[in-house]
Scaffold this active site. Structure first.
Site, mmCIF file in Angstrom:
data_model
loop_
_atom_site.group_PDB
_atom_site.id
_atom_site.type_symbol
_atom_site.label_atom_id
_atom_site.label_comp_id
_atom_site.label_asym_id
_atom_site.label_seq_id
_atom_site.Cartn_x
_atom_site.Cartn_y
_atom_site.Cartn_z
ATOM 1 N N ASP A 197 43.767 87.730 29.106
ATOM 2 C CA ASP A 197 42.942 86.664 29.667
ATOM 3 C C ASP A 197 42.952 85.444 28.740
ATOM 4 O O ASP A 197 42.880 85.580 27.519
ATOM 5 C CB ASP A 197 41.506 87.192 29.807
ATOM 6 C CG ASP A 197 40.576 86.170 30.411
ATOM 7 O OD1 ASP A 197 40.726 85.885 31.611
ATOM 8 O OD2 ASP A 197 39.715 85.637 29.680
ATOM 9 N N HIS A 223 44.634 79.896 25.472
ATOM 10 C CA HIS A 223 43.618 79.440 24.521
ATOM 11 C C HIS A 223 43.624 80.261 23.238
ATOM 12 O O HIS A 223 42.853 79.997 22.321
ATOM 13 C CB HIS A 223 42.239 79.467 25.178
ATOM 14 C CG HIS A 223 42.198 78.635 26.415
ATOM 15 N ND1 HIS A 223 42.116 77.276 26.378
ATOM 16 C CD2 HIS A 223 42.321 78.962 27.728
ATOM 17 C CE1 HIS A 223 42.149 76.793 27.614
ATOM 18 N NE2 HIS A 223 42.275 77.807 28.456
ATOM 19 N N ASN A 280 39.972 86.110 23.809
ATOM 20 C CA ASN A 280 39.830 84.745 23.304
ATOM 21 C C ASN A 280 38.393 84.404 22.928
ATOM 22 O O ASN A 280 38.156 83.552 22.085
ATOM 23 C CB ASN A 280 40.311 83.755 24.378
ATOM 24 C CG ASN A 280 40.047 82.314 24.005
ATOM 25 O OD1 ASN A 280 40.611 81.805 23.039
ATOM 26 N ND2 ASN A 280 39.154 81.654 24.741
ATOM 27 N N GLU A 307 48.180 85.001 30.381
ATOM 28 C CA GLU A 307 47.642 84.046 31.345
ATOM 29 C C GLU A 307 47.724 82.637 30.774
ATOM 30 O O GLU A 307 46.955 82.244 29.902
ATOM 31 C CB GLU A 307 46.191 84.380 31.680
ATOM 32 C CG GLU A 307 45.782 83.780 33.005
ATOM 33 C CD GLU A 307 44.586 82.872 32.933
ATOM 34 O OE1 GLU A 307 43.714 83.067 32.113
ATOM 35 O OE2 GLU A 307 44.529 81.945 33.719
ATOM 36 N N ASP A 360 34.220 80.920 21.069
ATOM 37 C CA ASP A 360 35.655 81.053 20.820
ATOM 38 C C ASP A 360 35.925 81.770 19.501
ATOM 39 O O ASP A 360 35.562 81.299 18.420
ATOM 40 C CB ASP A 360 36.291 79.655 20.800
ATOM 41 C CG ASP A 360 37.774 79.717 21.069
ATOM 42 O OD1 ASP A 360 38.148 80.041 22.212
ATOM 43 O OD2 ASP A 360 38.565 79.473 20.133
HETATM 44 C C1 LM2 Z 1 40.235 83.314 32.713
HETATM 45 N N1 LM2 Z 1 41.458 83.213 32.423
HETATM 46 O O1 LM2 Z 1 41.878 82.419 31.455
HETATM 47 C C2 LM2 Z 1 39.765 84.110 33.870
HETATM 48 O O2 LM2 Z 1 40.857 84.446 34.712
HETATM 49 C C3 LM2 Z 1 38.697 83.324 34.552
HETATM 50 O O3 LM2 Z 1 38.269 83.973 35.712
HETATM 51 C C4 LM2 Z 1 37.539 83.148 33.565
HETATM 52 O O4 LM2 Z 1 36.514 82.312 34.111
HETATM 53 C C5 LM2 Z 1 37.991 82.459 32.292
HETATM 54 N N2 LM2 Z 1 39.351 82.627 31.961
HETATM 55 C C6 LM2 Z 1 37.190 82.991 31.124
HETATM 56 O O5 LM2 Z 1 37.520 84.333 30.881
HETATM 57 C C7 LM2 Z 1 35.480 82.989 34.817
HETATM 58 C C8 LM2 Z 1 34.828 82.041 35.803
HETATM 59 C C9 LM2 Z 1 33.934 81.039 35.087
HETATM 60 C C10 LM2 Z 1 32.907 81.791 34.244
HETATM 61 C C11 LM2 Z 1 33.716 82.601 33.213
HETATM 62 C C12 LM2 Z 1 32.827 83.382 32.261
HETATM 63 O O6 LM2 Z 1 35.836 81.335 36.531
HETATM 64 O O7 LM2 Z 1 33.229 80.258 36.075
HETATM 65 O O8 LM2 Z 1 32.034 80.879 33.603
HETATM 66 O O9 LM2 Z 1 34.545 83.547 33.909
HETATM 67 O O10 LM2 Z 1 32.021 84.292 32.944
HETATM 68 C C13 LM2 Z 1 30.622 81.100 33.758
HETATM 69 C C14 LM2 Z 1 29.968 79.952 34.525
HETATM 70 C C15 LM2 Z 1 30.125 78.671 33.708
HETATM 71 C C16 LM2 Z 1 29.527 78.844 32.316
HETATM 72 C C17 LM2 Z 1 30.167 80.083 31.658
HETATM 73 C C18 LM2 Z 1 29.560 80.392 30.288
HETATM 74 O O11 LM2 Z 1 30.609 79.810 35.794
HETATM 75 O O12 LM2 Z 1 29.446 77.616 34.387
HETATM 76 O O13 LM2 Z 1 29.831 77.696 31.528
HETATM 77 O O14 LM2 Z 1 30.005 81.223 32.490
HETATM 78 O O15 LM2 Z 1 28.192 80.644 30.381
HETATM 79 C C19 LM2 Z 1 28.728 76.946 31.066
HETATM 80 CA CA CA Z 2 40.652 80.141 21.417
#
Ligand code: LM2
Ligand code: CA
Length: 514
Positions: free
Chosen positions: A242, A246, A150, A273, A212
């Site tokens: 994943d 979206h 995505n 998902e 995106d």
């Molecule tokens: C998913 N499924 O739809 C995954 O199962 C989930 O674990 C992923 O989020 C999400 N979608 C995107 O693939 C995780 C995590 C987020 C993290 C993202 C990207 O839960 O907290 O975001 O992966 O690594 C992190 C930071 C967030 C920041 C983002 C982009 O926590 O604060 O946003 O990176 O820099 C500004």
């Molecule tokens: Ca999208």
């Protein structure tokens, strides 16, 4: 209380009623406007296999050499038919900023920020990945890959593979023209998803700031498909997609239509998902035409039954009498079910390894119930939600050692016993449901096996109809293959008197008759 159960068959009939023209109509209906391709001829992704060795171990963020070893020494021999692995594509490798924002330099979620489709990751390199897939296949274990399609990154400028990048500019793979940020398709003011009930935003705006991709264009669809086809060429059997919610149905279908068959000559497994709560086409039920969906609503229901959701008070597993389609969940044959995954073990929706014996019991229940294709989650222990898995200072994940940071929930003897029982009962429907109105339940799977579970902290003795023929049967949990444990005596009327241990399971197979 006795209730005959035949519900596993119901969903099968419901899904069979969908026609090809119905599928096409559904896809045309959700196509996104700008530069959209014509809807492809839809070859629907397969439903769950019926019976057989279908249990998947989710060895989340295990490195490739450890997964390979586990396939040979544990998963294959214990009856698992598949392993799911974390996203293998190149991802962000965070760098020290020196501003205190990075006390956890390599959080687990780095792998969900794609930089490139080369397979150099925290889990190993491309050669190690390939070798792992071959080894697992030789052990009779199919490999399913977590596919991040995505989006690309939301931060950083350097990857594990050494690629230097900027957001929206990924070293020749994608440039600004490949992102919704620049195509004008995202209607929100911030460019992020502000309203999770708004279809255009959910599909085209940024999820937590992640760039995106324009998955509605043929360029992006082809590059994503080329990546997934490379994995299929290495022997991968399918994908956990994943953030599929979206991507949206039309784009998922278009990517899927470009996928090659697996090395076994079948269509790839395609598990989407899609978390619940959205209206209309954003609901999990609206995605079951495109693939199998992840059982995220079932996760909450399981937690609620075993522990109470969201209050963490005592639960009542008697409520599981209505687990599955009868309680509003997606059809069994179109659902990948689990007690927790990496998101829900952290966000309060699910039980986790921290629940100890209760979590084991819930896992045993899932393997016994016959709802969905069961997946057993096994990862690492953590104290804060962002913790890295055990790794070198450089972020490379170290070999999985059970007890030293890794839970190895899939090796638990109570769990592997139920994997064996699950394989033994096959597709036989649930029958002879019994419960005490609180925390003891029992049921059979046709006449192939019978199970009793006790979610109390003290043992309970029950006298119930098993549906089995007269005889003495070996409990696979306490007795393993050698029948050295509990023996269940069934009388000529099919009734047995059994003591079920605290937080325990007694499970017998018709084939384990002495
Ligand atoms: C998913 N499924 O739809 C995954 O199962 C989930 O674990 C992923 O989020 C999400 N979608 C995107 O693939 C995780 C995590 C987020 C993290 C993202 C990207 O839960 O907290 O975001 O992966 O690594 C992190 C930071 C967030 C920041 C983002 C982009 O926590 O604060 O946003 O990176 O820099 C500004
Ligand atoms: Ca999208």
């Amino acid at each position: 209380m006795t209730h005959p159960r035949t519900s596993p068959l119901r969903g099968r009939r419901r899904f069979a009623a969908l026609t090809v023209s119905g599928l096409l109509a559904a896809c045309v209906g959700v196509s996104t406007p700008v530069a959209a391709e014509a809807a492809p001829a839809v070859r629907a992704a397969p439903s769950n296999p019926v019976g057989g060795r279908d249990v998947i171990a989710n060895l989340w963020e295990w490195n490739w050499p450890s997964v390979a070893r586990e396939c040979t020494t544990q998963l294959g021999p214990k009856g698992y038919g598949g392993v799911q692995v974390a996203p293998p594509q190149d991802s962000v490798k965070r760098q020290r900023l020196g501003d205190g924002s990075d006390t956890i330099l390599h959080p687990w979620w780095e792998v969900y920020q794609a930089v490139d489709y080369a397979l150099t990751s925290r889990m190993g390199n491309e050669a190690q990945f390939r070798s792992m897939v071959s080894t697992c296949r030789r052990a009779g274990v199919k490999v399913y890959v977590d596919a991040v399609v995505n989006h690309m990154t939301g931060q950083g400028d350097t990857s594990y593979g050494g690629v230097k990048y900027a957001r929206y500019d990924y070293a020749g793979l994608y440039g600004q023209g490949n992102f919704h940020k620049y195509s004008g398709d995202c209607p929100s003011a911030s460019g992020g998803i502000e309203d999770f009930n708004n279809l255009q935003q959910v599909f085209n705006c940024e999820l937590v700031g992640l760039a995106d991709l324009r998955t509605d264009t043929s360029v992006v669809r082809s590059r994503v498909a080329a990546y997934l086809n490379k994995l299929l060429g290495y022997g991968v059997s399918g994908f956990r997609v994943d953030a599929a919610k979206h991507v949206g149905q039309a784009d998922l279908d278009a990517i899927y239509a470009r996928l090659h068959d697996t090395k076994d000559g079948t269509r790839p497994y395609w598990a989407l998902e899609v978390f619940g709560g959205g209206p209309g086409r954003l609901a999990p039920d609206a995605f079951v035409r495109s693939g199998v969906v992840l059982g995220l609503d079932g996760v909450k229901q399981l937690k609620s039954a075993f522990k109470s959701y969201p209050t963490d008070a005592a639960g009542s597993i008697a409520t599981l009498r209505d687990f599955g389609e009868d309680s509003g969940l997606t059809p069994s044959r179109r659902t990948l079910s689990f007690v927790q995954n990496h998101d829900t073990e952290r966000n309060g929706d699910a039980l986790s390894y921290k629940d100890g014996a209760t979590n084991r019991l819930a896992t045993q229940y899932l393997l016994a119930a016959g709802y969905g294709r069961p997946q057993v989650y096994s990862a690492f222990s953590f104290t804060t939600a962002d913790d890295s898995p055990p790794a070198t200072p450089d972020g490379m994940i170290t070999d999985a050692a059970c007890g030293s940071g890794w839970t190895c929930a899939h090796r638990d003897r109570g769990v592997t016993a139920l994997v064996r029982w699950h394989n033994g009962v096959g597709a036989a429907p649930q029958a002879h449901w019994w419960d005490d109105g609180a925390n003891v339940i029992a049921f059979s799977r046709g006449d192939r096996g019978w199970v009793a579970m006790n979610n109390n902290t003290v043992a309970r003795t029950v006298r119930v109809q098993t549906g089995l023929a007269r005889g003495r049967y070996c409990d696979v949990v306490t007795g393993g293959r050698s029948c050295s444990g509990t023996v269940v005596a069934v009388n000529g009327s099919g009734v047995a008197r059994v003591t079920v241990p605290a937080k325990g399971t007694v499970a017998v197979l018709a084939a384990s008759r002495r």
